[in-house]
Every structure is written in structure tokens, then in C-alpha cells.
Design a protein around this motif. Structure first.
Motif, PDB file in Angstrom:
ATOM      1  N   HIS A  35     144.805  48.679   2.431  1.00 48.41           N
ATOM      2  CA  HIS A  35     143.762  48.631   3.380  1.00 48.41           C
ATOM      3  C   HIS A  35     142.640  47.800   3.211  1.00 48.41           C
ATOM      4  O   HIS A  35     142.359  46.760   4.229  1.00 48.41           O
ATOM      5  N   GLY A  36     142.164  47.413   1.713  1.00 46.73           N
ATOM      6  CA  GLY A  36     141.163  46.487   1.404  1.00 46.73           C
ATOM      7  C   GLY A  36     139.982  46.438   2.152  1.00 46.73           C
ATOM      8  O   GLY A  36     139.415  45.446   2.586  1.00 46.73           O
ATOM      9  N   CYS A  37     139.388  47.793   2.359  1.00 51.89           N
ATOM     10  CA  CYS A  37     138.112  47.725   3.093  1.00 51.89           C
ATOM     11  C   CYS A  37     136.993  47.433   2.234  1.00 51.89           C
ATOM     12  O   CYS A  37     136.874  47.729   1.076  1.00 51.89           O
TER      13      CYS A  37
ATOM     14  N   GLY B 105     143.045  55.861   4.697  1.00 52.12           N
ATOM     15  CA  GLY B 105     142.828  54.718   5.354  1.00 52.12           C
ATOM     16  C   GLY B 105     143.202  54.793   6.871  1.00 52.12           C
ATOM     17  O   GLY B 105     143.178  53.685   7.756  1.00 52.12           O
TER      18      GLY B 105
ATOM     19  N   CYS C 106     134.712  49.109  -0.385  1.00 55.61           N
ATOM     20  CA  CYS C 106     135.527  50.185  -1.041  1.00 55.61           C
ATOM     21  C   CYS C 106     134.777  50.763  -2.214  1.00 55.61           C
ATOM     22  O   CYS C 106     134.333  50.337  -3.279  1.00 55.61           O
ATOM     23  N   HIS C 107     134.992  52.125  -2.145  1.00 56.77           N
ATOM     24  CA  HIS C 107     134.209  53.030  -3.330  1.00 56.77           C
ATOM     25  C   HIS C 107     134.880  52.870  -4.591  1.00 56.77           C
ATOM     26  O   HIS C 107     134.587  53.225  -5.780  1.00 56.77           O
TER      27      HIS C 107
ATOM     28  N   CYS D 100     146.496  50.716  -2.717  1.00 55.45           N
ATOM     29  CA  CYS D 100     145.914  50.889  -1.422  1.00 55.45           C
ATOM     30  C   CYS D 100     145.938  49.275  -0.813  1.00 55.45           C
ATOM     31  O   CYS D 100     145.494  48.577  -1.258  1.00 55.45           O
TER      32      CYS D 100
ATOM     33  N   SER E  98     141.406  50.918  -7.560  1.00 53.04           N
ATOM     34  CA  SER E  98     142.686  51.874  -7.380  1.00 53.04           C
ATOM     35  C   SER E  98     143.500  51.307  -6.338  1.00 53.04           C
ATOM     36  O   SER E  98     144.505  51.506  -5.905  1.00 53.04           O
ATOM     37  N   GLN E  99     142.981  49.825  -5.915  1.00 50.64           N
ATOM     38  CA  GLN E  99     143.849  49.122  -4.879  1.00 50.64           C
ATOM     39  C   GLN E  99     145.127  48.553  -5.375  1.00 50.64           C
ATOM     40  O   GLN E  99     146.015  48.536  -4.561  1.00 50.64           O
TER      41      GLN E  99
ATOM     42  N   GLY F  12     142.368  58.393  -2.972  1.00 51.60           N
ATOM     43  CA  GLY F  12     142.703  57.047  -3.733  1.00 51.60           C
ATOM     44  C   GLY F  12     141.900  56.070  -3.721  1.00 51.60           C
ATOM     45  O   GLY F  12     140.742  56.320  -3.931  1.00 51.60           O
ATOM     46  N   GLY F  13     142.832  54.924  -3.668  1.00 49.72           N
ATOM     47  CA  GLY F  13     144.020  54.607  -3.225  1.00 49.72           C
ATOM     48  C   GLY F  13     144.402  55.262  -1.920  1.00 49.72           C
ATOM     49  O   GLY F  13     143.694  55.510  -1.232  1.00 49.72           O
TER      50      GLY F  13
ATOM     51  N   PHE G  35     137.091  53.044   5.338  1.00 43.20           N
ATOM     52  CA  PHE G  35     135.893  52.981   5.321  1.00 43.20           C
ATOM     53  C   PHE G  35     135.370  51.688   6.026  1.00 43.20           C
ATOM     54  O   PHE G  35     135.829  50.549   5.781  1.00 43.20           O
TER      55      PHE G  35
HETATM   56  S1  SF4 Z   1     138.031  52.641   0.831  1.00 47.61           S
HETATM   57 FE1  SF4 Z   1     140.046  53.668   0.396  1.00 47.61          FE
HETATM   58  S2  SF4 Z   1     141.285  53.041   2.150  1.00 47.61           S
HETATM   59 FE2  SF4 Z   1     139.457  51.503   1.959  1.00 47.61          FE
HETATM   60  S3  SF4 Z   1     140.468  49.985   0.582  1.00 47.61           S
HETATM   61 FE3  SF4 Z   1     139.401  51.638  -0.758  1.00 47.61          FE
HETATM   62  S4  SF4 Z   1     140.805  53.271  -1.429  1.00 47.61           S
HETATM   63 FE4  SF4 Z   1     141.812  52.058   0.285  1.00 47.61          FE
END
Ligand code: SF4
Length: 181
Positions: free
Chosen positions: A34-36, A104, A39-40, A32, A44-45, A75-76, A134
Motif C-alpha cells: 500500500h505504501g501509505c 489496508g 506508515c507506522h 505490504c 514491514s513493507q 502488518g504489513g 492509513f
Molecule cells: S500503514 Fe499499514 S497498510 Fe499502510 S503501508 Fe503501512 S503497513 Fe501497509
């Protein structure tokens, strides 16, 4: 384009009750961008992590689970493996399972072919899209099936018929008290 035969996974949860309505087989893809913050699922990134799994094998495991009412692809970032997730979703729909997909990206970005034109194919195989990154400032534990209030539960077929975003209505899926209670 060649149909993908494998998918890179962070993991699965065969009996999830937190990734959409009912009992669901949740598939968490690996990778993933996005790097929010907050992130939960930060593990998975990285896009090179996780394990590579044959899609047919994963679908066979899902088919053997007779209790799941649907699958959730999360995800991811599923749309960064859009072609593989499309094939997974397509095969699961053939089994009669509904498909929820988390992203995302926003619906508008995905419908415009971001991050990849195959995003539109995955939308076609998705019943409900939970969209948007997120956002920690919008986080609340009160929200159902989403982490922050900027995210939307979108009825994808209805949205595509209407030509504008139609939110998915949850009431029919809420557990109801028996009349005798
Ligand atoms: S919250 Fe979701 S979209 Fe944002 S970085 Fe984590 S896995 Fe990716």
C-alpha cells in the motif's frame, strides 16, 4: 489448494494492549504494497524481508500464552499472505481465541476477492476487521485501535449475516470502574 505451513513475519508482540481489546498476541506479517505516507511500520513493507516461521510453531507459542484473549494479525498487509493468515487464524480459533485482522484494503475490496480470492477465506476466520489504508490527513490520537478516521472496526460475522457493513461496538470491552469506587 495446499494449506500453507509457513508465514513471513515482521515480528510478534505476545502481550499487546494496543491492537484490539484486552491482552492480545499480535502477529505482524512482513510485506505490504500500500505504501501509505506516514506508515507506522515502514520496515514491514518490503515483501522479501522479515523471517519465515512455521505456522504450527507460532500457534504453539500462542497456545502457551495463557493470558492472551485473542490474536491480532497486522502488518504489513495480512491479506497479501491471505492463505497463511487464514491457517493461523483457523488454528487460533480452535484454541478459543478471537481474531482481529488489520488491512489496508477495504472490506468491500476483500469481500470481492482483492487482492486474492483467498481474502474471502481470511474474512471467514476474522471476528473484527480494521479496514482501509492509513490516511495522514485523517490521523488522530483520539481514535481507538485505528490510526485514521477513514478506517472502520467491522464486525465481520454480523456484516456477512446482514449483507452490509456492521460496525463493531466497543462498549462491552471498555474497562469499567468497580461499583465501590
Ligand atoms: S500503514 Fe499499514 S497498510 Fe499502510 S503501508 Fe503501512 S503497513 Fe501497509
Amino acid at each position: 489448494m495446499t494449506t500453507p505451513t509457513t508465514i513471513r513475519l515482521y515480528g510478534t508482540a505476545p502481550d499487546s494492549i494496543v491492537d484490539g481489546p484486552g491482552l492480545r498476541f499480535a502477529v505482524f506479517v512482513q510485506g505490504c504494497s500500500h505504501g501509505c505516507p506516514g506508515c507506522h511500520n515502514p520496515d514491514s513493507q518490503p515483501c522479501g524481508g522479515g523471517t519465515v516461521r512455521a505456522i504450527d510453531d507460532l500457534v504453539a507459542e500462542i497456545a502457551a500464552n495463557k493470558l492472551a484473549q485473542g490474536i491480532t494479525i497486522s502488518g504489513g498487509e495480512p491479506f497479501e499472505q491471505a492463505a497463511a493468515c487464514t491457517e493461523l487464524a483457523r488454528q487460533c480459533r480452535v484454541l478459543g481465541l478471537n481474531v482481529w485482522t488489520y488491512s489496508g484494503y477495504t472490506y468491500e475490496q476483500l469481500a470481492a476477492g482483492v487482492p486474492d480470492p483467498a481474502a474471502r477465506d481470511l474474512l471467514q476466520q476474522t471476528d473484527v476487521l480494521v479496514d482501509g489504508p492509513f490516511v495522514q490527513a485523517c490521523h488522530s490520537f483520539e481514535l481507538k485501535w485505528r490510526g485514521s478516521s477513514n478506517q472502520r472496526l467491522i464486525d465481520v460475522p454480523a456484516t456477512q449475516r446482514a449483507g452490509h457493513v456492521v460496525l463493531w461496538e466497543t462498549e462491552d470491552y471498555l474497562p469499567r470502574k468497580p461499583a465501590s469506587w
